[in-house]
Design an enzyme around this catalytic site. Structure first.
Site, PDB file in Angstrom:
ATOM      1  N   GLU A  59      67.051  63.557  26.526  1.00 42.88           N
ATOM      2  CA  GLU A  59      66.862  63.509  25.072  1.00 42.88           C
ATOM      3  C   GLU A  59      65.786  62.514  24.637  1.00 42.88           C
ATOM      4  OE1 GLU A  59      70.105  65.653  26.179  1.00 42.88           O
ATOM      5  OE2 GLU A  59      70.149  63.476  26.464  1.00 42.88           O
ATOM      6  N   THR A  87      74.225  66.165  43.471  1.00 44.53           N
ATOM      7  CA  THR A  87      73.725  67.484  43.090  1.00 44.53           C
ATOM      8  C   THR A  87      72.241  67.439  42.754  1.00 44.53           C
ATOM      9  OG1 THR A  87      74.124  67.225  40.721  1.00 44.53           O
ATOM     10  CG2 THR A  87      75.990  67.962  42.062  1.00 44.53           C
ATOM     11  N   HIS A  89      71.036  67.949  39.946  1.00 46.20           N
ATOM     12  CA  HIS A  89      70.853  67.516  38.555  1.00 46.20           C
ATOM     13  C   HIS A  89      69.886  66.331  38.476  1.00 46.20           C
ATOM     14  CE1 HIS A  89      71.824  67.091  34.342  1.00 46.20           C
ATOM     15  NE2 HIS A  89      72.185  65.821  34.525  1.00 46.20           N
ATOM     16  N   ASN A 113      56.664  54.924  29.802  1.00 46.21           N
ATOM     17  CA  ASN A 113      57.820  55.549  30.433  1.00 46.21           C
ATOM     18  C   ASN A 113      58.539  54.525  31.300  1.00 46.21           C
ATOM     19  OD1 ASN A 113      59.703  57.036  31.828  1.00 46.21           O
ATOM     20  ND2 ASN A 113      58.290  58.640  32.463  1.00 46.21           N
ATOM     21  N   ARG A 127      64.798  46.737  39.529  1.00 43.03           N
ATOM     22  CA  ARG A 127      63.726  47.202  38.660  1.00 43.03           C
ATOM     23  C   ARG A 127      63.958  46.837  37.196  1.00 43.03           C
ATOM     24  NH1 ARG A 127      63.815  49.498  43.190  1.00 43.03           N
ATOM     25  NH2 ARG A 127      61.989  50.473  44.127  1.00 43.03           N
TER      26      ARG A 127
END
Length: 181
Positions: A59, A87, A89, A113, A127
């Site tokens: 989103e 998975t 995903h 980003n 990070r």
């Protein structure tokens, strides 16, 4: 090697900058560290920021696109964390959130980003921590550098060159047979 990385000097601004920080806080502690780093970088150049939260990394580009159309920000920072699971995903979220941000950037938005895509929680913590890799601060720095470029080139749009669709149809009468309102 991490200690051989080069960081650009902070850009300087003649007028304040305002950034929207869009965060997917699925891993709240990691998100908070990313936000801390991003806000510190914005404040270091005398800018301001607003933080909003969205349900997930997918989103983030949508919220940035909406804000660009409906609000008034100089740039954007997308922050979140995707940790590999069992998975596929993971690949979908990583690829599509990054692609969405890239496409918005190619439309002229100044976006940093800071969506972490990692194998495990330890990598995410390294990070996100502002005293270590500080990827939140790095994402804000990227947005700030792009804002500086946009401001540098922003005044050079009259008379020559490509005119994006959002510009008016008629610029000093240089187009014929264009729709009129």
């Amino acid at each position: 090697m991490a200690d051989s990385e080069y960081t650009l000097p902070r850009p300087e601004f003649d007028r304040p900058v305002k950034l929207l920080i869009v965060v997917a806080p699925f891993y709240r502690d990691i998100a908070d560290m990313l936000i801390e780093g991003a806000q510190a970088e914005v404040e270091a150049v005398g800018g301001t920021s607003e933080v909003i939260e969205v349900p997930g990394a997918l989103e983030i580009p949508t919220a940035i696109g909406m804000a660009e159309r409906l609000s008034n920000f100089d740039g954007y920072v997308g922050l979140g964390c995707v940790i590999r699971g069992e998975t596929t995903h993971y690949e979908t979220v990583c690829n599509d959130s990054s692609r969405g941000i890239t496409l918005l950037g190619l439309q002229g938005l100044s976006i940093g980003n800071g969506i972490l895509t990692v194998e495990n929680r330890e990598q995410a913590l390294a990070r996100a921590d502002s005293t270590r890799m500080n990827k939140g601060g790095g994402a804000a720095a990227a947005a700030l550098h792009l804002i500086a470029l946009a401001r540098k080139w922003g005044g050079q749009r009259s008379g020559v060159g490509f005119k994006p669709a959002r510009d008016e149809y008629r610029l000093a009468g240089d187009l014929k047979d264009t729709p009129t309102a």
